[in-house]
Design a protein around this motif. Sequence first.
Motif, PDB file in Angstrom:
ATOM      1  N   VAL A  44       0.705  -1.200   0.138  1.00 62.70           N
ATOM      2  CA  VAL A  44       0.046  -0.168   0.341  1.00 62.70           C
ATOM      3  C   VAL A  44       1.083   1.300   0.193  1.00 62.70           C
ATOM      4  CG1 VAL A  44      -1.813   1.295   1.118  1.00 62.70           C
ATOM      5  CG2 VAL A  44      -1.895  -1.180   1.413  1.00 62.70           C
ATOM      6  N   SER A  45       1.065   2.005  -0.811  1.00 59.98           N
ATOM      7  CA  SER A  45       1.473   3.322  -1.415  1.00 59.98           C
ATOM      8  C   SER A  45       1.210   4.182   0.122  1.00 59.98           C
ATOM      9  CB  SER A  45       1.356   4.198  -2.325  1.00 59.98           C
ATOM     10  OG  SER A  45       0.273   4.676  -2.364  1.00 59.98           O
ATOM     11  N   GLY A  46       2.286   5.045   0.180  1.00 58.56           N
ATOM     12  CA  GLY A  46       2.162   6.126   1.365  1.00 58.56           C
ATOM     13  C   GLY A  46       0.836   6.856   0.971  1.00 58.56           C
ATOM     14  N   GLN A  47       0.665   7.386  -0.383  1.00 55.33           N
ATOM     15  CA  GLN A  47      -0.278   8.200  -0.443  1.00 55.33           C
ATOM     16  C   GLN A  47      -1.917   7.632  -0.441  1.00 55.33           C
ATOM     17  OE1 GLN A  47       0.696   9.583  -4.417  1.00 55.33           O
ATOM     18  NE2 GLN A  47       1.102  11.642  -3.586  1.00 55.33           N
ATOM     19  N   MET A  48      -1.813   6.308  -0.865  1.00 54.96           N
ATOM     20  CA  MET A  48      -2.772   5.543  -0.665  1.00 54.96           C
ATOM     21  C   MET A  48      -3.315   5.427   0.850  1.00 54.96           C
ATOM     22  SD  MET A  48      -4.004   1.927  -2.175  1.00 54.96           S
ATOM     23  CE  MET A  48      -3.653   2.235  -3.883  1.00 54.96           C
ATOM     24  N   LEU A  49      -2.199   5.176   1.660  1.00 57.56           N
ATOM     25  CA  LEU A  49      -2.702   4.713   3.132  1.00 57.56           C
ATOM     26  C   LEU A  49      -3.150   6.167   3.679  1.00 57.56           C
ATOM     27  CD1 LEU A  49      -2.293   2.745   5.321  1.00 57.56           C
ATOM     28  CD2 LEU A  49      -0.130   3.587   5.723  1.00 57.56           C
ATOM     29  N   ASP A  50      -2.449   7.449   3.424  1.00 58.27           N
ATOM     30  CA  ASP A  50      -2.769   8.743   3.799  1.00 58.27           C
ATOM     31  C   ASP A  50      -4.026   9.062   3.644  1.00 58.27           C
ATOM     32  OD1 ASP A  50      -0.117   8.949   5.089  1.00 58.27           O
ATOM     33  OD2 ASP A  50       0.352  10.199   3.617  1.00 58.27           O
ATOM     34  N   ALA A  51      -4.569   8.726   2.371  1.00 58.12           N
ATOM     35  CA  ALA A  51      -6.081   8.904   2.053  1.00 58.12           C
ATOM     36  C   ALA A  51      -7.082   8.075   2.530  1.00 58.12           C
ATOM     37  CB  ALA A  51      -6.143   8.893   0.331  1.00 58.12           C
ATOM     38  N   ALA A  52      -6.738   6.711   2.560  1.00 56.54           N
ATOM     39  CA  ALA A  52      -7.628   6.066   3.282  1.00 56.54           C
ATOM     40  C   ALA A  52      -7.854   6.186   4.959  1.00 56.54           C
ATOM     41  CB  ALA A  52      -6.901   4.449   3.279  1.00 56.54           C
ATOM     42  N   THR A  53      -6.777   6.773   5.565  1.00 56.12           N
ATOM     43  CA  THR A  53      -6.896   7.299   6.926  1.00 56.12           C
ATOM     44  C   THR A  53      -7.565   8.452   6.946  1.00 56.12           C
ATOM     45  OG1 THR A  53      -4.641   6.293   7.478  1.00 56.12           O
ATOM     46  CG2 THR A  53      -5.490   7.669   9.071  1.00 56.12           C
ATOM     47  N   ALA A  54      -7.454   9.296   6.299  1.00 56.18           N
ATOM     48  CA  ALA A  54      -8.157  10.455   6.112  1.00 56.18           C
ATOM     49  C   ALA A  54      -9.861  10.293   6.021  1.00 56.18           C
ATOM     50  CB  ALA A  54      -7.574  11.406   5.327  1.00 56.18           C
ATOM     51  N   LEU A  55      -9.915   9.250   5.131  1.00 56.73           N
ATOM     52  CA  LEU A  55     -11.398   8.967   4.663  1.00 56.73           C
ATOM     53  C   LEU A  55     -12.073   7.843   5.354  1.00 56.73           C
ATOM     54  CD1 LEU A  55     -10.826   9.390   0.760  1.00 56.73           C
ATOM     55  CD2 LEU A  55     -11.733  11.083   2.283  1.00 56.73           C
ATOM     56  N   GLY A  56     -11.479   7.278   6.163  1.00 56.37           N
ATOM     57  CA  GLY A  56     -11.965   6.256   7.116  1.00 56.37           C
ATOM     58  C   GLY A  56     -12.319   5.064   6.174  1.00 56.37           C
ATOM     59  N   VAL A  57     -11.144   4.637   5.261  1.00 57.28           N
ATOM     60  CA  VAL A  57     -11.554   3.442   4.490  1.00 57.28           C
ATOM     61  C   VAL A  57     -10.436   2.565   4.726  1.00 57.28           C
ATOM     62  CG1 VAL A  57     -11.453   2.943   2.069  1.00 57.28           C
ATOM     63  CG2 VAL A  57     -12.739   5.163   2.621  1.00 57.28           C
ATOM     64  N   ASP A  58     -10.728   0.967   4.521  1.00 55.47           N
ATOM     65  CA  ASP A  58      -9.573   0.253   4.699  1.00 55.47           C
ATOM     66  C   ASP A  58      -9.128   0.086   3.184  1.00 55.47           C
ATOM     67  OD1 ASP A  58      -7.837  -1.838   4.647  1.00 55.47           O
ATOM     68  OD2 ASP A  58      -9.510  -3.494   5.502  1.00 55.47           O
ATOM     69  N   PRO A  59      -7.721   0.356   2.842  1.00 55.54           N
ATOM     70  CA  PRO A  59      -7.143   0.660   1.756  1.00 55.54           C
ATOM     71  C   PRO A  59      -7.319  -0.941   0.722  1.00 55.54           C
ATOM     72  CG  PRO A  59      -5.473   0.571   3.359  1.00 55.54           C
ATOM     73  CD  PRO A  59      -6.744   1.003   4.068  1.00 55.54           C
ATOM     74  N   LEU A  60      -7.344  -2.094   1.904  1.00 56.78           N
ATOM     75  CA  LEU A  60      -7.111  -3.237   0.942  1.00 56.78           C
ATOM     76  C   LEU A  60      -8.755  -3.250   0.281  1.00 56.78           C
ATOM     77  CD1 LEU A  60      -5.477  -5.778   1.174  1.00 56.78           C
ATOM     78  CD2 LEU A  60      -6.817  -6.876   3.066  1.00 56.78           C
ATOM     79  N   GLN A  61      -9.737  -2.725   0.822  1.00 58.68           N
ATOM     80  CA  GLN A  61     -10.756  -2.753  -0.141  1.00 58.68           C
ATOM     81  C   GLN A  61     -10.753  -2.288  -1.329  1.00 58.68           C
ATOM     82  OE1 GLN A  61     -14.214  -1.334   1.670  1.00 58.68           O
ATOM     83  NE2 GLN A  61     -14.418  -2.733   3.404  1.00 58.68           N
ATOM     84  N   TRP A  62      -9.800  -0.927  -1.512  1.00 58.03           N
ATOM     85  CA  TRP A  62      -9.590  -0.482  -2.856  1.00 58.03           C
ATOM     86  C   TRP A  62      -8.818  -1.720  -3.705  1.00 58.03           C
ATOM     87  CZ3 TRP A  62      -7.638   4.582  -0.530  1.00 58.03           C
ATOM     88  CH2 TRP A  62      -8.469   5.336  -0.021  1.00 58.03           C
ATOM     89  N   ILE A  63      -7.939  -2.088  -3.088  1.00 63.13           N
ATOM     90  CA  ILE A  63      -7.087  -3.203  -3.761  1.00 63.13           C
ATOM     91  C   ILE A  63      -7.975  -4.292  -4.367  1.00 63.13           C
ATOM     92  CG2 ILE A  63      -5.299  -4.876  -3.455  1.00 63.13           C
ATOM     93  CD1 ILE A  63      -3.836  -2.595  -1.765  1.00 63.13           C
ATOM     94  N   MET A  64      -8.654  -5.243  -3.424  1.00 70.27           N
ATOM     95  CA  MET A  64      -9.243  -6.540  -3.867  1.00 70.27           C
ATOM     96  C   MET A  64     -10.591  -5.943  -4.502  1.00 70.27           C
ATOM     97  SD  MET A  64      -7.837  -8.855  -2.426  1.00 70.27           S
ATOM     98  CE  MET A  64      -6.355  -8.299  -1.762  1.00 70.27           C
ATOM     99  N   ALA A  65     -11.307  -4.875  -4.232  1.00 69.67           N
ATOM    100  CA  ALA A  65     -12.544  -4.849  -5.151  1.00 69.67           C
ATOM    101  C   ALA A  65     -12.666  -3.369  -6.104  1.00 69.67           C
ATOM    102  CB  ALA A  65     -13.629  -4.570  -4.037  1.00 69.67           C
ATOM    103  N   GLY A  66     -11.825  -2.751  -5.734  1.00 67.99           N
ATOM    104  CA  GLY A  66     -11.546  -1.387  -6.805  1.00 67.99           C
ATOM    105  C   GLY A  66     -11.457  -2.057  -8.223  1.00 67.99           C
TER     106      GLY A  66
END
Length: 312
Positions: free
Chosen positions: A241-263
């Motif tokens: 998980v890239s730093g930018q993706m992790l930062d965005a996920a934290t700010a938006l309250g999203v599990d970044p793994l959902q973007w990877i698995m289902a996006g």
Amino acid sequence: MSIAEAGEFGLIARVVARLENGPTTLLGPGDDSAIVAAPDGRIVASTDVLVEGRHFRRDWSSGADVGHRAAAANLADIAAMGAVPTALLVGLCAPTDLDVSWAEELAGGLSDEAALVGAAVVGGDTSASPTLTIAVTALGDLGGRKPVLRSGAEPGDTLALAGRIGYAAAGYTVLSRGFRTPKALVEAYRRPAVPYEAGPAAARAGATSMIDISDGLLQDLGHIARASVVGIDVRTESFEVSGQMLDAATALGVDPLQWIMAGGDDHALAATFPPGAELPPGWQPIGLVHEGTGITVDRKPWSGPVGWDHFR
């Protein structure tokens, strides 16, 4: 100037002026049909439709962005068969008050994305419509190779991925929350970075099955699992998980793994390779094929969303 003011043929003239011929174009726009060389003797063909409000928004993306996305969605399907794209045909249905400059930008984006793989826009059609819709058909050439189908995966095969994944879904989430940064995520949604060369490379390396990840990794892998009558396990440790993706996920309250698995919309390529096969450059292992059915993540059922369904 609106396209109503330009008229159908004025619009076509402006659009065609933005297009360039590719090496396989024997006759481009201007006649009743185009003529495209097919050295292999077989033609690979695929069609996708983009509808405003469903697939794109003009306040989020420029005409050029939408052109790149529309072309990429189709060109990736050709690459996923192990083929090389040769041509695009485009249907544009647009409201009469659409600005001509937007249509010109669209044509430029389509042409530029096709040029990345040596293809070209060779023709199409236009019509008035209350809903802006772009329909693209892509053609490709197998170069003498067998097509790589979804139905060839075998137990013991290695599951591998080429290209980035989760970025476009993260960008979509960012835009839908009213933000325009991080730029890398937003641009990933606007213009996919498709690993086109990875498709033919996988075919040459003996890939047993392959698919374009357009609707979500787990959902699209499910197509391979069903067609091949196998089970597939995805390993989350394979994804960084890239730093930018992790930062965005934290700010938006999203599990970044959902973007990877289902996006979707990154148009990465997933393929299976025989046990012990050397993966081509750009491909990384992300799981295994096994006897059984369905998709698991770290050997467990996935409880979250799996991807996009146009009618749900």
